[in-house]
Design a protein around this motif. Structure first.
Motif, PDB file in Angstrom:
ATOM      1  N   ARG A  71       0.824  -1.205   0.000  1.00  0.00           N
ATOM      2  CA  ARG A  71       0.000   0.000   0.000  1.00  0.00           C
ATOM      3  C   ARG A  71       0.861   1.258   0.000  1.00  0.00           C
ATOM      4  NH1 ARG A  71      -2.796  -3.392   3.647  1.00  0.00           N
ATOM      5  NH2 ARG A  71      -4.885  -3.980   2.915  1.00  0.00           N
ATOM      6  N   ASP A  72       2.077   1.132   0.503  1.00  0.00           N
ATOM      7  CA  ASP A  72       2.992   2.269   0.553  1.00  0.00           C
ATOM      8  C   ASP A  72       3.931   2.317  -0.650  1.00  0.00           C
ATOM      9  OD1 ASP A  72       2.091   2.811   3.280  1.00  0.00           O
ATOM     10  OD2 ASP A  72       3.301   1.078   3.857  1.00  0.00           O
ATOM     11  N   MET A  73       4.274   1.141  -1.187  1.00  0.00           N
ATOM     12  CA  MET A  73       5.206   1.046  -2.321  1.00  0.00           C
ATOM     13  C   MET A  73       4.582   0.188  -3.414  1.00  0.00           C
ATOM     14  SD  MET A  73       8.893   0.450  -0.393  1.00  0.00           S
ATOM     15  CE  MET A  73       9.719   0.170  -1.976  1.00  0.00           C
ATOM     16  N   ALA A  74       4.367   0.788  -4.552  1.00  0.00           N
ATOM     17  CA  ALA A  74       3.702   0.080  -5.646  1.00  0.00           C
ATOM     18  C   ALA A  74       4.508  -1.120  -6.138  1.00  0.00           C
ATOM     19  CB  ALA A  74       3.432   1.044  -6.798  1.00  0.00           C
ATOM     20  N   SER A  75       5.837  -1.102  -5.916  1.00  0.00           N
ATOM     21  CA  SER A  75       6.686  -2.174  -6.428  1.00  0.00           C
ATOM     22  C   SER A  75       6.620  -3.450  -5.575  1.00  0.00           C
ATOM     23  CB  SER A  75       8.141  -1.704  -6.501  1.00  0.00           C
ATOM     24  OG  SER A  75       8.623  -1.350  -5.212  1.00  0.00           O
ATOM     25  N   LEU A  76       5.994  -3.390  -4.410  1.00  0.00           N
ATOM     26  CA  LEU A  76       5.899  -4.557  -3.537  1.00  0.00           C
ATOM     27  C   LEU A  76       4.698  -5.421  -3.888  1.00  0.00           C
ATOM     28  CD1 LEU A  76       6.658  -2.969  -0.025  1.00  0.00           C
ATOM     29  CD2 LEU A  76       8.218  -4.316  -1.443  1.00  0.00           C
ATOM     30  N   ARG A 118      -9.748  10.866   7.638  1.00  0.00           N
ATOM     31  CA  ARG A 118      -8.845  11.466   6.657  1.00  0.00           C
ATOM     32  C   ARG A 118      -7.554  11.860   7.356  1.00  0.00           C
ATOM     33  NH1 ARG A 118     -10.097  16.215   5.432  1.00  0.00           N
ATOM     34  NH2 ARG A 118      -9.658  16.397   3.223  1.00  0.00           N
ATOM     35  N   CYS A 119      -6.460  11.848   6.626  1.00  0.00           N
ATOM     36  CA  CYS A 119      -5.191  12.340   7.154  1.00  0.00           C
ATOM     37  C   CYS A 119      -5.312  13.842   7.379  1.00  0.00           C
ATOM     38  CB  CYS A 119      -4.056  12.037   6.174  1.00  0.00           C
ATOM     39  SG  CYS A 119      -2.462  12.758   6.648  1.00  0.00           S
ATOM     40  N   VAL A 120      -5.046  14.302   8.600  1.00  0.00           N
ATOM     41  CA  VAL A 120      -5.192  15.727   8.889  1.00  0.00           C
ATOM     42  C   VAL A 120      -4.080  16.543   8.247  1.00  0.00           C
ATOM     43  CG1 VAL A 120      -6.344  15.249  11.084  1.00  0.00           C
ATOM     44  CG2 VAL A 120      -3.872  15.615  11.063  1.00  0.00           C
ATOM     45  N   ARG A 121      -3.020  15.885   7.782  1.00  0.00           N
ATOM     46  CA  ARG A 121      -1.903  16.611   7.170  1.00  0.00           C
ATOM     47  C   ARG A 121      -2.141  16.886   5.690  1.00  0.00           C
ATOM     48  NH1 ARG A 121      -0.545  17.934  12.139  1.00  0.00           N
ATOM     49  NH2 ARG A 121       0.132  16.147  13.378  1.00  0.00           N
ATOM     50  N   CYS A 122      -2.442  15.829   4.929  1.00  0.00           N
ATOM     51  CA  CYS A 122      -2.590  16.001   3.479  1.00  0.00           C
ATOM     52  C   CYS A 122      -4.028  15.846   3.000  1.00  0.00           C
ATOM     53  CB  CYS A 122      -1.688  15.016   2.740  1.00  0.00           C
ATOM     54  SG  CYS A 122      -2.191  13.279   2.884  1.00  0.00           S
ATOM     55  N   GLY A 123      -4.917  15.345   3.874  1.00  0.00           N
ATOM     56  CA  GLY A 123      -6.325  15.247   3.521  1.00  0.00           C
ATOM     57  C   GLY A 123      -6.747  13.985   2.806  1.00  0.00           C
ATOM     58  N   ILE A 124      -5.816  13.045   2.594  1.00  0.00           N
ATOM     59  CA  ILE A 124      -6.154  11.834   1.846  1.00  0.00           C
ATOM     60  C   ILE A 124      -6.967  10.872   2.711  1.00  0.00           C
ATOM     61  CG2 ILE A 124      -4.138  10.414   2.458  1.00  0.00           C
ATOM     62  CD1 ILE A 124      -3.961   9.780  -0.613  1.00  0.00           C
ATOM     63  N   SER A 125      -7.849  10.098   2.094  1.00  0.00           N
ATOM     64  CA  SER A 125      -8.663   9.115   2.794  1.00  0.00           C
ATOM     65  C   SER A 125      -8.050   7.730   2.651  1.00  0.00           C
ATOM     66  CB  SER A 125     -10.093   9.095   2.229  1.00  0.00           C
ATOM     67  OG  SER A 125     -10.734  10.336   2.422  1.00  0.00           O
ATOM     68  N   ALA A 126      -8.456   6.822   3.512  1.00  0.00           N
ATOM     69  CA  ALA A 126      -7.923   5.456   3.485  1.00  0.00           C
ATOM     70  C   ALA A 126      -8.184   4.804   2.133  1.00  0.00           C
ATOM     71  CB  ALA A 126      -8.555   4.627   4.596  1.00  0.00           C
ATOM     72  N   GLY A 127      -7.152   4.197   1.563  1.00  0.00           N
ATOM     73  CA  GLY A 127      -7.295   3.485   0.303  1.00  0.00           C
ATOM     74  C   GLY A 127      -7.181   4.344  -0.932  1.00  0.00           C
ATOM     75  N   GLU A 128      -7.175   5.666  -0.778  1.00  0.00           N
ATOM     76  CA  GLU A 128      -7.024   6.538  -1.948  1.00  0.00           C
ATOM     77  C   GLU A 128      -5.594   6.473  -2.481  1.00  0.00           C
ATOM     78  OE1 GLU A 128      -9.303  10.379  -2.591  1.00  0.00           O
ATOM     79  OE2 GLU A 128      -9.045  10.372  -0.416  1.00  0.00           O
ATOM     80  N   GLU A 129      -5.463   6.640  -3.784  1.00  0.00           N
ATOM     81  CA  GLU A 129      -4.151   6.639  -4.411  1.00  0.00           C
ATOM     82  C   GLU A 129      -3.505   8.006  -4.248  1.00  0.00           C
ATOM     83  OE1 GLU A 129      -2.827   4.583  -8.385  1.00  0.00           O
ATOM     84  OE2 GLU A 129      -3.558   6.604  -8.863  1.00  0.00           O
TER      85      GLU A 129
END
Length: 242
Positions: A71-76, A118-129
């Motif tokens: 989920r953190d590294m697309a190459s894994l 949502r991440c309070v730092r960047c605003g992204i939601s769980a599972g979003e790219e």
């Protein structure tokens, strides 16, 4: 680390009298090493007969260990992990409780609910790219408002929802990072209204969510079948002009 110290580590991680979290840390340190990949099957084989050994590995993150998943590294691959950084040596005297958190499931839910999942730092939601890293999706975790409170009995006001990427220091971020000058150049291009909004986020150290973004975050939390149903329902409603 000297050769004798390496030998000691190799012996100790097999000691089933130690706690599982410590054994996992020792195994990662001595058998995997920073900058290398491993998989869950290898971990379970190394420390067999332990329920939720994966969770004990995740419990190392608050102690400064950076362990990335697909989920953190697309190459894994889905079952691969990457040990980017060895954190506190929790097997050493006086370090064994570092990073331990006393956060109940109820408190975790309260923090996530308060922050609209949502991440309070960047605003992204769980599972979003991540928009700047194709193939890598956000995983939400809890961060401490004051880093030195790691290991304490945290309260609601001590915790915030962060994605794993924002939870780590800037030098651990994946993707290409802009310099301060490059960021400032982009800021200057914004209209005054957007600059004012950005300054508000900077002062609060979090991105305020609009009503639509809050609904989006809630939508992301429900099962996929229900999301599909709502998507169709909204499409029909807009199509009918209602």
């Amino acid at each position: 680390m000297t050769g004798s110290e390496g030998l000691l580590v190799d012996v100790v991680w097999t000691n089933d009298k130690l706690g599982t979290r410590i054994r996992v840390a020792l195994w990662l340190h001595s058998e995997v090493g920073e900058g290398n990949r491993f998989n869950k099957q290898q971990l379970r084989k190394a420390i067999p007969g332990i329920e939720q050994v994966d969770r004990r590995m995740r419990d190392l993150r608050p102690a400064g260990w950076v362990i990335k998943t697909y989920r953190d590294m697309a190459s894994l691959g889905p079952d691969e992990l990457y040990l980017e950084k060895v954190g506190t040596h929790i097997w050493e005297p006086g370090q064994r409780s570092v990073g331990l958190r006393t956060i109940s499931g109820r408190l975790r839910r309260e923090v996530m609910e308060r922050d609209n999942h949502r991440c309070v730092r960047c605003g992204i939601s769980a599972g979003e790219e991540y928009p700047d890293e194709s193939g890598s999706h956000a995983r939400l975790t809890l961060g401490h408002v004051t880093p030195h409170k790691h290991g304490s009995a945290a309260q609601l006001e001590d915790l915030v929802t962060e994605c794993a990427r924002c939870n780590e220091t800037a030098r651990h971020l994946t993707g290409v990072q802009l310099s301060a000058e490059q960021v400032w150049d982009r800021i200057q291009e914004l209209p005054r209204r957007e600059k004012t909004k950005l300054l508000t986020w900077m002062v609060a150290d979090r991105r305020a969510a609009t009503e639509t973004e809050q609904i989006w975050a809630r939508y992301r939390q429900i099962p996929a079948a229900h999301r599909d149903a709502l998507k169709k329902q909204l499409g029909i409603a807009l199509g009918s002009g209602s």
